[in-house]
Design a protein around this motif. Structure first.
Motif, PDB file in Angstrom:
ATOM      1  N   TYR A  89       0.850  -1.194   0.000  1.00  0.00           N
ATOM      2  CA  TYR A  89       0.000   0.000   0.000  1.00  0.00           C
ATOM      3  C   TYR A  89       0.885   1.242   0.000  1.00  0.00           C
ATOM      4  O   TYR A  89       1.754   1.395   0.868  1.00  0.00           O
ATOM      5  N   PRO A  90       0.707   2.142  -0.966  1.00  0.00           N
ATOM      6  CA  PRO A  90       1.635   3.272  -1.085  1.00  0.00           C
ATOM      7  C   PRO A  90       1.839   4.069   0.210  1.00  0.00           C
ATOM      8  O   PRO A  90       2.976   4.392   0.553  1.00  0.00           O
ATOM      9  N   ALA A  91       0.771   4.363   0.929  1.00  0.00           N
ATOM     10  CA  ALA A  91       0.934   5.178   2.142  1.00  0.00           C
ATOM     11  C   ALA A  91       1.772   4.445   3.187  1.00  0.00           C
ATOM     12  O   ALA A  91       2.512   5.077   3.959  1.00  0.00           O
ATOM     13  N   LEU A  92       1.677   3.128   3.228  1.00  0.00           N
ATOM     14  CA  LEU A  92       2.477   2.369   4.196  1.00  0.00           C
ATOM     15  C   LEU A  92       3.939   2.309   3.752  1.00  0.00           C
ATOM     16  O   LEU A  92       4.855   2.416   4.585  1.00  0.00           O
ATOM     17  N   ARG A  93       4.167   2.162   2.458  1.00  0.00           N
ATOM     18  CA  ARG A  93       5.555   2.167   1.954  1.00  0.00           C
ATOM     19  C   ARG A  93       6.202   3.521   2.247  1.00  0.00           C
ATOM     20  O   ARG A  93       7.378   3.593   2.614  1.00  0.00           O
ATOM     21  N   GLU A  94       5.417   4.594   2.116  1.00  0.00           N
ATOM     22  CA  GLU A  94       5.957   5.922   2.435  1.00  0.00           C
ATOM     23  C   GLU A  94       6.227   6.065   3.931  1.00  0.00           C
ATOM     24  O   GLU A  94       7.246   6.635   4.331  1.00  0.00           O
ATOM     25  N   ALA A  95       5.338   5.527   4.764  1.00  0.00           N
ATOM     26  CA  ALA A  95       5.541   5.612   6.221  1.00  0.00           C
ATOM     27  C   ALA A  95       6.801   4.853   6.625  1.00  0.00           C
ATOM     28  O   ALA A  95       7.570   5.314   7.483  1.00  0.00           O
ATOM     29  N   VAL A  96       7.021   3.704   6.025  1.00  0.00           N
ATOM     30  CA  VAL A  96       8.234   2.925   6.320  1.00  0.00           C
ATOM     31  C   VAL A  96       9.477   3.720   5.911  1.00  0.00           C
ATOM     32  O   VAL A  96      10.433   3.852   6.685  1.00  0.00           O
ATOM     33  N   ALA A  97       9.450   4.258   4.706  1.00  0.00           N
ATOM     34  CA  ALA A  97      10.620   4.995   4.208  1.00  0.00           C
ATOM     35  C   ALA A  97      10.935   6.181   5.116  1.00  0.00           C
ATOM     36  O   ALA A  97      12.107   6.455   5.419  1.00  0.00           O
ATOM     37  N   SER A  98       9.899   6.849   5.592  1.00  0.00           N
ATOM     38  CA  SER A  98      10.189   8.041   6.400  1.00  0.00           C
ATOM     39  C   SER A  98      10.550   7.670   7.834  1.00  0.00           C
ATOM     40  O   SER A  98      11.228   8.439   8.519  1.00  0.00           O
ATOM     41  N   TRP A  99      10.155   6.494   8.303  1.00  0.00           N
ATOM     42  CA  TRP A  99      10.504   6.043   9.658  1.00  0.00           C
ATOM     43  C   TRP A  99      11.970   5.619   9.738  1.00  0.00           C
ATOM     44  O   TRP A  99      12.619   5.770  10.784  1.00  0.00           O
ATOM     45  N   LEU A 100      12.517   5.113   8.671  1.00  0.00           N
ATOM     46  CA  LEU A 100      13.889   4.580   8.705  1.00  0.00           C
ATOM     47  C   LEU A 100      14.921   5.711   8.711  1.00  0.00           C
ATOM     48  O   LEU A 100      14.726   6.741   8.077  1.00  0.00           O
ATOM     49  N   PRO A 101      16.041   5.484   9.420  1.00  0.00           N
ATOM     50  CA  PRO A 101      16.982   6.579   9.668  1.00  0.00           C
ATOM     51  C   PRO A 101      18.027   6.776   8.574  1.00  0.00           C
ATOM     52  O   PRO A 101      19.141   7.182   8.879  1.00  0.00           O
ATOM     53  N   TRP A 102      17.714   6.432   7.354  1.00  0.00           N
ATOM     54  CA  TRP A 102      18.589   6.804   6.247  1.00  0.00           C
ATOM     55  C   TRP A 102      17.701   7.105   5.048  1.00  0.00           C
ATOM     56  O   TRP A 102      16.474   6.973   5.152  1.00  0.00           O
ATOM     57  N   ASP A 103      18.282   7.535   3.958  1.00  0.00           N
ATOM     58  CA  ASP A 103      17.501   8.020   2.840  1.00  0.00           C
ATOM     59  C   ASP A 103      16.934   6.840   2.047  1.00  0.00           C
ATOM     60  O   ASP A 103      17.651   6.214   1.262  1.00  0.00           O
ATOM     61  N   VAL A 104      15.661   6.539   2.262  1.00  0.00           N
ATOM     62  CA  VAL A 104      15.016   5.405   1.593  1.00  0.00           C
ATOM     63  C   VAL A 104      13.931   5.935   0.667  1.00  0.00           C
ATOM     64  O   VAL A 104      13.079   6.725   1.079  1.00  0.00           O
ATOM     65  N   ASP A 105      13.962   5.489  -0.576  1.00  0.00           N
ATOM     66  CA  ASP A 105      12.908   5.811  -1.540  1.00  0.00           C
ATOM     67  C   ASP A 105      11.761   4.811  -1.326  1.00  0.00           C
ATOM     68  O   ASP A 105      12.004   3.594  -1.279  1.00  0.00           O
ATOM     69  N   PRO A 106      10.516   5.268  -1.176  1.00  0.00           N
ATOM     70  CA  PRO A 106       9.405   4.306  -1.005  1.00  0.00           C
ATOM     71  C   PRO A 106       9.376   3.234  -2.097  1.00  0.00           C
ATOM     72  O   PRO A 106       8.880   2.134  -1.855  1.00  0.00           O
ATOM     73  N   ALA A 107       9.928   3.546  -3.266  1.00  0.00           N
ATOM     74  CA  ALA A 107       9.961   2.552  -4.351  1.00  0.00           C
ATOM     75  C   ALA A 107      10.870   1.367  -4.030  1.00  0.00           C
ATOM     76  O   ALA A 107      10.811   0.337  -4.700  1.00  0.00           O
ATOM     77  N   GLN A 108      11.711   1.523  -2.987  1.00  0.00           N
ATOM     78  CA  GLN A 108      12.574   0.409  -2.567  1.00  0.00           C
ATOM     79  C   GLN A 108      11.925  -0.454  -1.492  1.00  0.00           C
ATOM     80  O   GLN A 108      12.526  -1.425  -1.037  1.00  0.00           O
TER      81      GLN A 108
END
Lengths: 392, 392
Positions: free
Chosen positions: A72-91
């Motif tokens: 789910y896009p919003a969850l992928r974005e939440a994961v990316a922003s929670w992690l402490p390095w630069d993560v693209d939600p597409a990853q």
């Protein structure tokens, strides 16, 4: 009796030793320091109830429909922003628990007989997830700071036998509770990059630190050389089976194809519930309450061990977070043999031998300090000490 | 660019042709007769909302905790009692969608190069689920009553190359919509028992019959010779990812071990919600409403085909249930080439070639009559006819 021809791998898939052993621990009234169950007191039931009602009222048809394998896009974005390095939600690939991430990684990276490195000891569930792909699992010698870099190099293999990856649990490891030091992380990360060996970093417990956050993840140091596995099981609740994989963009498509083949997608309903619970910064408020509870219970266990084990020749560590503490029995004692005697005294633990890819240390055992209350921990450790005393 | 050594199987795991093709169908305003999405109108959103509230209020801590890999006992019992033969709940394994059942079956039964039989054509997701175990997938010639028993015998192999199993979708098959006749079931079941070849029976659509129930499942005829896969995706909703496997007791433990390694267990929360929704006989009231809706939409599609395709040399079948109808284009026409032209006219379908284990019939295509409304079906079939007319 059915007499089908099974796959060769089926012969290697045996009932978990732990699972069989723990059947004896299911008797009523037992204090279980065995299982890896988060304290249900930490489950945000009210928040889940509100999220279920809201998701079904506003988005019910989509939440109950088939969905994209990526998540789910919003969850992928939440994961990316929670992690402490630069993560693209597409990853970010949402998985059915982080256990599924282990299955997908093994499918994509391990051939029959190919070399896969693990810590000594390591997470039993990872051994179980890798086994169906029939790799040659090799233990890297480890101390209380994590795997030894010299032995990582020695076991890395080369050419066609180069390790496909090393699997690591750097924070508050299951089963030992140990944490890789900053120095060890830096050295191992550099050496893995030099040798071109991917690191598979499993971090279900990293947010459960007690006094200070652990050093930065291995993946943060070299995102292109690592696959990172995370989980909502320990910071929200395990019963929704929500985990995630963060992978380099060159590897992601293969993990995605394996995911699609495995279960099409992680339940869209569960993904939307968790995205709803997370959306106003809930984790930043909630996780500290889990840390406080588990620290209190770790302290209770350490105090009980000091009090009850005095003079017995038992050793243990003091984990800086997570759920588990690692114990070593006096010389000559065997944790598997001790378990039935402990169960007679109404306390259970997990013998450490199950967590080794090869020859386990029979003196070791794992204690969980999160499922039982502080008062139960007191009683349980006293019973364990009495069991050991009698076995001396 | 990451340059890791991937497992050999990863090279065989390619993006679904369908998935890639269907990306062109995501343009706004398109009428999709392509996807296999149940009509969201049939999702019992109110019942789910009540069940979520009830489960979290009365059983929240257990519903959100780790659970047994076998599944939630009340749900296993509900499955056993719903099925039309004598099933012991101990034979029921709850899976994360029935897609996961395919992954588990392949893990337990298929070695690299081992023979696995499928229908012609067959469910694309099964091909994707089996591929990571690298079996030799062999198509059994089939007619409108299902696989031909003579060709089953011819392709069965023998000795070390005997087929590990045959995978079948006897009811309202995906992709063709066809149903195996009673005679064909009886003959194939007898021959499989004689040859000792297990049948893996996938039955997601069996409850969606329009005029009369389909003949008894293959598994009901020989439970010790079959693995049965079922799903709640088409009778409740797919977004919860709940399916199940029914296996002979001699095989069950291996499937269970594979399940535990794959994702520990299917979400306990989802299992309890569905058990709660089912508990007062809900399916017996709900499923007839789905049947009525889908029958109405199948009739709309058949009427539109009769009206719009007259004189074009297009052939189609008349499915007795399920979600799909199978079309054959005029000689010389290619469904893959036709698709972009259809998309220009705002209608999408799935080219049939993707559903064949080997050489597909390029003239075939699959139409779904359940996702689009009857009015949309009228418009979509008219657009498809115009596309074909122009391509003649």
């Amino acid at each position: 009796m059915t007499n089908w021809t099974l796959a060769a791998r089926a012969a290697k898939m045996n009932p978990s030793v732990i699972r069989e052993i723990l059947k004896v621990t299911e008797k009523p009234g037992i204090i279980s320091l065995a299982g890896g169950l988060p304290s249900p007191k930490t489950f945000p039931i009210q928040e889940f109830a509100q999220a279920c009602a809201s998701v079904l009222a506003h988005d019910g048809q989509s939440a109950l429909q088939y969905a994209a394998s990526e998540g789910y896009p919003a969850l992928r974005e939440a994961v990316a922003s929670w992690l402490p390095w630069d993560v693209d939600p597409a990853q970010v690939l949402i998985t059915t628990g982080s256990q599924q991430g282990l299955d997908l990684v093994a499918k994509v990276l391990a051939d029959t007989g190919s070399r896969v490195l693990v810590e000594t000891p390591t997470y039993l569930g990872a051994l179980q997830a890798f086994t169906p792909m029939e790799p040659h699992i090799v233990s890297v010698a480890s101390d209380d700071q994590g795997p030894l870099v010299e032995d990582f190099v020695a076991q890395a293999g080369s050419g066609a036998d180069a390790a496909r990856f090393m699997y690591l649990l750097p924070n508050f490891q299951n089963p030992t509770g140990r944490t890789m030091s900053e120095e060890r992380r830096a050295a191992l990360s550099a050496k893995a990059a030099e040798l071109g060996i991917p690191l598979v970093e499993d971090n279900p417990y990293g947010d459960l630190w007690f006094d200070q956050p652990p050093p930065a993840p291995l993946t943060a140091r070299n995102p292109e050389g690592c696959i990172y596995l995370g989980s909502f099981s320990k910071v929200l609740a395990p019963g929704l089976r929500l985990g995630y994989v963060v992978a380099p963009k060159a590897i992601y498509p293969k993990l995605l194809q394996a995911k699609q083949a495995a279960d099409l997608h992680t339940p869209s309903f569960n993904q939307r519930i968790v995205a709803e619970v997370l959306k106003d910064g809930f984790l930043a408020r909630h996780v500290p309450t889990i840390r406080a509870l588990y620290k209190h219970q770790r302290d209770a266990m350490l105090a009980a061990l000091e009090r009850e084990m005095a003079g017995l020749g038992v050793q243990w560590n003091s984990p800086a977070g997570g759920m588990f503490l690692w114990v070593r029995l006096p010389e000559g004692m065997n944790a598997i043999e001790l378990l039935p005697k402990a169960v007679e005294r109404n306390v259970a633990f997990v013998p450490g031998a199950a967590f080794y890819a090869d020859h386990g240390d029979p003196r070791t055992l794992r204690l969980s300090f999160v499922t039982a209350s502080a008062a139960q921990i007191d009683t349980g450790i006293a019973a364990l000490a009495a069991t050991i005393r009698q076995a001396l």
